[in-house]
Write an enzyme that holds these catalytic residues in place. Structure first.
Site, short mmCIF file in Angstrom:
data_model
loop_
_atom_site.label_atom_id
_atom_site.label_comp_id
_atom_site.label_asym_id
_atom_site.label_seq_id
_atom_site.Cartn_x
_atom_site.Cartn_y
_atom_site.Cartn_z
N PHE A 193 75.33 14.40 -16.47
CA PHE A 193 75.75 13.25 -17.37
C PHE A 193 74.95 11.95 -16.70
O PHE A 193 75.35 11.71 -15.75
CB PHE A 193 77.06 12.73 -17.58
CG PHE A 193 77.33 11.73 -18.60
CD1 PHE A 193 77.28 12.05 -19.98
CD2 PHE A 193 77.48 10.44 -18.03
CE1 PHE A 193 77.48 11.10 -20.72
CE2 PHE A 193 77.44 9.37 -18.94
CZ PHE A 193 77.62 9.69 -20.46
N LYS B 291 78.16 0.85 -12.35
CA LYS B 291 79.58 0.92 -12.25
C LYS B 291 80.42 -0.11 -11.37
O LYS B 291 80.34 -1.16 -11.54
CB LYS B 291 80.43 2.29 -11.94
CG LYS B 291 79.93 3.10 -13.10
CD LYS B 291 80.85 4.48 -13.32
CE LYS B 291 80.36 5.37 -14.24
NZ LYS B 291 80.38 5.16 -15.74
N ASP C 92 71.10 10.03 -9.23
CA ASP C 92 71.93 9.06 -9.86
C ASP C 92 73.37 9.07 -9.01
O ASP C 92 74.23 9.71 -9.28
CB ASP C 92 72.09 9.91 -11.36
CG ASP C 92 72.92 9.00 -12.20
OD1 ASP C 92 73.77 7.95 -11.79
OD2 ASP C 92 73.06 9.21 -13.61
C1 LIG Z 1 76.39 9.75 -13.16
C2 LIG Z 1 76.18 8.68 -14.29
N1 LIG Z 1 74.93 8.16 -14.55
C3 LIG Z 1 75.14 7.31 -15.44
C4 LIG Z 1 76.30 6.98 -16.22
C5 LIG Z 1 75.86 5.92 -17.61
O1 LIG Z 1 75.71 4.74 -17.26
P1 LIG Z 1 75.36 3.84 -18.48
O2 LIG Z 1 76.75 3.93 -19.37
O3 LIG Z 1 75.47 2.44 -17.92
O4 LIG Z 1 74.35 4.03 -19.19
C6 LIG Z 1 77.35 7.41 -16.06
C7 LIG Z 1 78.45 6.93 -17.07
O5 LIG Z 1 79.43 7.55 -16.80
C8 LIG Z 1 77.46 8.26 -15.08
O6 LIG Z 1 78.60 8.80 -14.70
#
Ligand SMILES: Cc1ncc(COP(=O)(O)O)c(C=O)c1O
Length: 268
Positions: A5, A121, A92
């Site tokens: 994700f 976050k 990420d």
């Molecule tokens: C690992 C990871 N990357 C990216 C995101 C998404 O970030 P954004 O909603 O700011 O695009 C999340 C959101 O839960 C996440 O858990």
């Protein structure tokens, strides 16, 4: 990666390994190949068949994908594979970063350095801010002015991020996350030891997963009624991401409330 994700913005939506999240937002971008998570052989196969690969994008622990923690050597071996192949390693750390897993970034625990890392976050403790950091050759790919956004780098969110990072450092919150995580995992293990519906208990710092033998989305509302905000990912995994400033007493209350809820749910 499968079950990854990375969010819902254009390229990251394509990288996200969930058809459910992608559906309705086509066309997706070209140029992505999906690999199994925690499987270096799978990546070697892609390397052998696809000379155009330039980078690997991976969550060091998959959050939405069910709190999947890779094998101990995975990140180190992945770093080596990327070096051997001339690929960039892009991590990420949007969910794992900012102290959550017991270090500022999770990759530090593996003793590696990624070429690119994303964070968001907890970065500005609730104010909207994300960052993409790059080092070495990857850092040369962008110059000042080559990328931007209307609110990017806005001073209020950046001031909040500075205050957050200072607080994480001053109050030793990485170490605290690690201690609290151990406390919660141990207490959950004790509280759920007679609960056959629990398949696995795992976590790093304050990123904790309780995998059950059945879908458990319903637990979210049951927990809310008991005053707890929890989340369920990958259908069967209760995911806990409690605040780094939680007290011992609050951690104990969390376990004392949650363990009986899970026991009752799995014996329904
Ligand atoms: C690992 C990871 N990357 C990216 C995101 C998404 O970030 P954004 O909603 O700011 O695009 C999340 C959101 O839960 C996440 O858990």
């Amino acid at each position: 990666m499968e079950h990854a994700f990375h969010g819902r913005t254009m390229a990251t939506l394509t990288a996200t390994g969930s058809r459910k999240v992608q559906a309705g937002f086509e066309p997706l971008l070209k140029g992505f190949t999906r690999a199994p998570f925690n499987d270096l052989d799978g990546l070697e196969t892609i390397a052998a068949n696809n000379p155009d690969v330039v980078a690997v994008l991976v969550e060091p622990i998959q959050g939405e994908g069910g709190l999947a923690i890779p094998d101990e050597n995975y990140l180190r071996q992945l770093r080596q594979l990327c070096d051997d192949q001339g690929w960039l390693l892009m991590l990420d750390e949007v969910q794992t970063g900012n102290g959550r897993t017991g270090s500022l970034f999770y990759y530090q625990q593996a003793g590696i350095t990624p070429d690119v890392v994303t964070t968001a976050k907890g970065l500005a403790n609730g104010l909207p801010l994300g960052a993409c950091l790059a080092s070495g050759e990857a850092a040369k790919l962008m110059k000042p002015g080559s990328h931007g956004s209307t609110f990017g780098g806005n001073p209020v969110a950046c001031a909040a991020a500075l205050a957050t990072l200072e607080t994480i450092e001053k109050e030793n919150l990485c170490q605290r996350a690690s201690q609290l995580g151990d406390r919660i995992l141990n207490d959950l293990a004790a509280g759920l030891k007679d609960c056959p519906g629990v398949r696995d208990l795992r976590g790093r710092g304050l990123m904790i997963g309780i995998e059950l033998d059945r879908p458990c989305a319903e637990l979210v509302s049951r927990a809310a009624e008991a005053g707890l905000l929890i989340n369920v990912t990958a259908e069967r995994v209760v995911r806990l991401l409690p605040p780094l400033v939680m007290t011992d007493a609050e951690a104990d209350e969390l376990v004392a409330t949650l363990a009986p809820l899970i026991s009752a749910f799995t014996s329904d």
